[in-house]
Structures are given as C-alpha cells and as structure tokens.
Design a protein around this motif. Structure first.
Motif, mmCIF file in Angstrom:
data_model
loop_
_atom_site.group_PDB
_atom_site.id
_atom_site.type_symbol
_atom_site.label_atom_id
_atom_site.label_comp_id
_atom_site.label_asym_id
_atom_site.label_seq_id
_atom_site.Cartn_x
_atom_site.Cartn_y
_atom_site.Cartn_z
ATOM 1 N N GLY A 57 0.771 -1.240 0.000
ATOM 2 C CA GLY A 57 0.000 0.000 0.000
ATOM 3 C C GLY A 57 0.801 1.289 0.000
ATOM 4 O O GLY A 57 0.231 2.375 0.184
ATOM 5 N N ASN A 58 2.104 1.212 -0.234
ATOM 6 C CA ASN A 58 2.935 2.417 -0.134
ATOM 7 C C ASN A 58 2.589 3.467 -1.194
ATOM 8 O O ASN A 58 2.447 4.649 -0.879
ATOM 9 C CB ASN A 58 4.415 2.037 -0.229
ATOM 10 C CG ASN A 58 4.852 1.162 0.928
ATOM 11 O OD1 ASN A 58 4.357 1.307 2.036
ATOM 12 N ND2 ASN A 58 5.766 0.236 0.680
ATOM 13 N N THR A 60 -0.224 3.486 -2.991
ATOM 14 C CA THR A 60 -1.653 3.790 -2.809
ATOM 15 C C THR A 60 -1.852 4.946 -1.844
ATOM 16 O O THR A 60 -2.633 5.870 -2.100
ATOM 17 C CB THR A 60 -2.388 2.552 -2.263
ATOM 18 O OG1 THR A 60 -1.923 1.384 -2.921
ATOM 19 C CG2 THR A 60 -3.885 2.682 -2.448
ATOM 20 N N LYS A 61 -1.145 4.885 -0.726
ATOM 21 C CA LYS A 61 -1.284 5.929 0.291
ATOM 22 C C LYS A 61 -0.872 7.294 -0.254
ATOM 23 O O LYS A 61 -1.527 8.308 -0.004
ATOM 24 C CB LYS A 61 -0.457 5.579 1.526
ATOM 25 C CG LYS A 61 -0.712 6.485 2.717
ATOM 26 C CD LYS A 61 -0.032 5.985 3.959
ATOM 27 C CE LYS A 61 -0.450 6.814 5.185
ATOM 28 N NZ LYS A 61 -0.254 8.253 4.996
ATOM 29 N N LYS A 62 0.217 7.331 -1.032
ATOM 30 C CA LYS A 62 0.677 8.601 -1.602
ATOM 31 C C LYS A 62 -0.357 9.175 -2.581
ATOM 32 O O LYS A 62 -0.589 10.389 -2.620
ATOM 33 C CB LYS A 62 2.023 8.413 -2.295
ATOM 34 C CG LYS A 62 3.194 8.237 -1.333
ATOM 35 C CD LYS A 62 4.507 8.059 -2.080
ATOM 36 C CE LYS A 62 5.677 7.860 -1.132
ATOM 37 N NZ LYS A 62 6.053 9.105 -0.417
ATOM 38 N N LEU A 64 -3.644 8.546 -2.581
ATOM 39 C CA LEU A 64 -4.795 8.991 -1.787
ATOM 40 C C LEU A 64 -4.511 10.315 -1.096
ATOM 41 O O LEU A 64 -5.393 11.177 -0.993
ATOM 42 C CB LEU A 64 -5.158 7.919 -0.758
ATOM 43 C CG LEU A 64 -5.790 6.638 -1.315
ATOM 44 C CD1 LEU A 64 -5.870 5.580 -0.217
ATOM 45 C CD2 LEU A 64 -7.166 6.911 -1.897
ATOM 46 N N ASP A 65 -3.272 10.486 -0.632
ATOM 47 C CA ASP A 65 -2.897 11.742 0.036
ATOM 48 C C ASP A 65 -2.959 12.929 -0.923
ATOM 49 O O ASP A 65 -3.050 14.082 -0.475
ATOM 50 C CB ASP A 65 -1.485 11.626 0.625
ATOM 51 C CG ASP A 65 -1.450 10.754 1.876
ATOM 52 O OD1 ASP A 65 -2.519 10.463 2.439
ATOM 53 O OD2 ASP A 65 -0.340 10.352 2.291
ATOM 54 N N ALA A 83 -1.573 -3.977 3.287
ATOM 55 C CA ALA A 83 -2.053 -2.675 2.815
ATOM 56 C C ALA A 83 -3.186 -2.161 3.692
ATOM 57 O O ALA A 83 -3.252 -0.963 4.007
ATOM 58 C CB ALA A 83 -2.505 -2.789 1.359
ATOM 59 N N LYS A 86 -2.299 -0.267 6.811
ATOM 60 C CA LYS A 86 -1.934 1.140 6.611
ATOM 61 C C LYS A 86 -3.142 1.990 6.221
ATOM 62 O O LYS A 86 -3.225 3.166 6.578
ATOM 63 C CB LYS A 86 -0.869 1.254 5.513
ATOM 64 C CG LYS A 86 0.445 0.593 5.849
ATOM 65 C CD LYS A 86 1.386 0.658 4.646
ATOM 66 C CE LYS A 86 2.671 -0.112 4.941
ATOM 67 N NZ LYS A 86 3.539 -0.208 3.758
ATOM 68 N N ILE A 87 -4.047 1.377 5.451
ATOM 69 C CA ILE A 87 -5.197 2.123 4.916
ATOM 70 C C ILE A 87 -6.451 1.290 5.213
ATOM 71 O O ILE A 87 -6.967 0.580 4.342
ATOM 72 C CB ILE A 87 -5.051 2.358 3.397
ATOM 73 C CG1 ILE A 87 -3.628 2.807 3.050
ATOM 74 C CG2 ILE A 87 -6.055 3.387 2.902
ATOM 75 C CD1 ILE A 87 -3.320 2.773 1.576
ATOM 76 N N LEU A 90 -9.589 1.002 2.818
ATOM 77 C CA LEU A 90 -9.337 0.785 1.402
ATOM 78 C C LEU A 90 -10.040 -0.475 0.903
ATOM 79 O O LEU A 90 -9.976 -1.523 1.545
ATOM 80 C CB LEU A 90 -7.830 0.650 1.165
ATOM 81 C CG LEU A 90 -7.376 0.453 -0.290
ATOM 82 C CD1 LEU A 90 -7.673 1.707 -1.122
ATOM 83 C CD2 LEU A 90 -5.878 0.128 -0.329
#
Length: 212
Positions: A57-58, A60-62, A64-65, A83, A86-87, A90
């Motif tokens: 999810g690394n 993905t998070k960026k 989404l941010d 993932a 972290k999220i 999701l």
C-alpha cells in the motif's frame, strides 16, 4: 499472468517494507530512490487511478494523500492484509494485470510499481492493449519497474550479483520476465501511446505513456 509468482508475493509480504527501506543488502540498489520513485508516479497521476499490484500500500497511500480516487488491485491475500493495516478503509480487488473487475468509473491513470515484470512480453502487450481500450486521449499509464536497455546490460547486472553472492537477486534476474526498453517502447507505441523513460537506479525505470 503473473499468478505463477503468487507464492513469492505471499512470502514477501512480511519483509517487503524492510527491503524497500534498504535493510536487505541484496536489494539495496533495486530500491534505491524508492520514495522518489513513488512520489514521481503519484505526482504524474490524475483523476481516477487504477493501481495494479498494490502490495503493502505504499504507493496507494501517496496517491490517496493527493486527494485522488484509487481502484486498488492486488492478487496476494497477504499483501492485501498489509495494505489494509496502513489504509483500513481501502477496498482492494483480488485481481491482476490481465484479470480485473469492470468498474463504472472513468479511469484516467493506470499505475504500477515493481510488478509489471511478472508478465511475459506477450502478456505485457495484451495488458497494454486492454488498457488502451479503457483510456481516452490524454489519459496515461505510469509504471516504474525493472527493465534493461539491452541484453548486455542485464548480463552485466547478473554477473555483478553472482560476484557479490546475491543469490536471491540472481535467481530473480534469471526467472522473472524482465524485459528491454526497445520492447516496452514498441508495445506502448503500437497500442497508441507516446512514451517517456526516466531511469532511477541500475534496475528501475519510470515509464509514462500518454494515450494519443
């Protein structure tokens, strides 16, 4: 379709984030500039994003941010669980580059990091052909993945890995479907894309392909 590597994904789930942070000596160069690579992919994304190979999810998070919507696709249950740690909210589809759910959303950007090499060249072509039918003019594909300029460069890297005793890395280089920039260029161009390459380390190139 990449699913032949599914057991590898399951095993990597626990150690993947340690590797990308440089704690596995064999893969330090593979993941050099990792955060910059993810930032570049995220910064080049727009609209609704479909991400293949979400992993832990690394990326993905960026994305989404940045305030973008992500349609997340990952074949490995273990990776999906990482993932979701972290999220938590999701939604992640169980799918892959060639088999993925039909979604009602208009897709503007298709992204992936460190995953496209799990397809053979014929499968890569089939995948890009599918994406060309989904995307409209001005939409894009942004991939970051291991590829080489030519066979000589790949052999040189393999020789270095062998000399250093990096046997896991050497096995990857022998068994996974790492391809060459001229082949990637041909695949994208014949499917209606203009393509740009940016090199981030000895292994990883970023590919941005804009639909004509």
């Amino acid at each position: 379709m990449g699913r032949e590597f599914l057991n590898n994904f399951e095993q990597w789930a626990e150690s993947y984030d340690l590797s990308v942070n440089g704690e596995d000596e064999q893969y330090k160069e593979v993941f050099r500039n990792y955060e910059s690579i993810l930032d570049e992919v995220a910064n080049r994304s727009f609209g609704t994003v479909m991400e293949f190979g979400v992993g832990t999810g690394n990326l993905t998070k960026k994305i989404l941010d940045k305030g973008l919507d992500v349609i997340a696709i990952e074949p490995s249950e273990a990776m999906r669980q990482k993932a979701l740690e972290k999220i938590p909210n999701l939604s992640i589809y169980n799918g892959d580059f060639l088999n993925f759910p039909t979604v009602k959303s208009t897709i503007n950007t298709i992204v992936s990091t460190y995953a496209f090499h799990h397809l053979t060249d014929d499968e890569k072509n089939l995948a890009i052909k599918k994406y060309s039918q989904i995307l409209k003019t001005g939409d894009k594909i942004v991939f970051a993945d291991t590829m080489f300029e030519n066979e000589w460069e790949r052999q040189k890297i393999m020789d270095e890995a062998k000399e250093l005793g990096y046997l896991d890395l050497l096995n990857d280089l022998k068994t996974e479907y790492y391809t060459y920039i001229p082949i990637i260029r041909e695949i994208f161009e014949k499917n209606g894309f203009e393509i740009e390459f940016i090199q981030f380390n000895k292994f990883v190139w970023l590919v941005e392909a804009i639909k004509k």
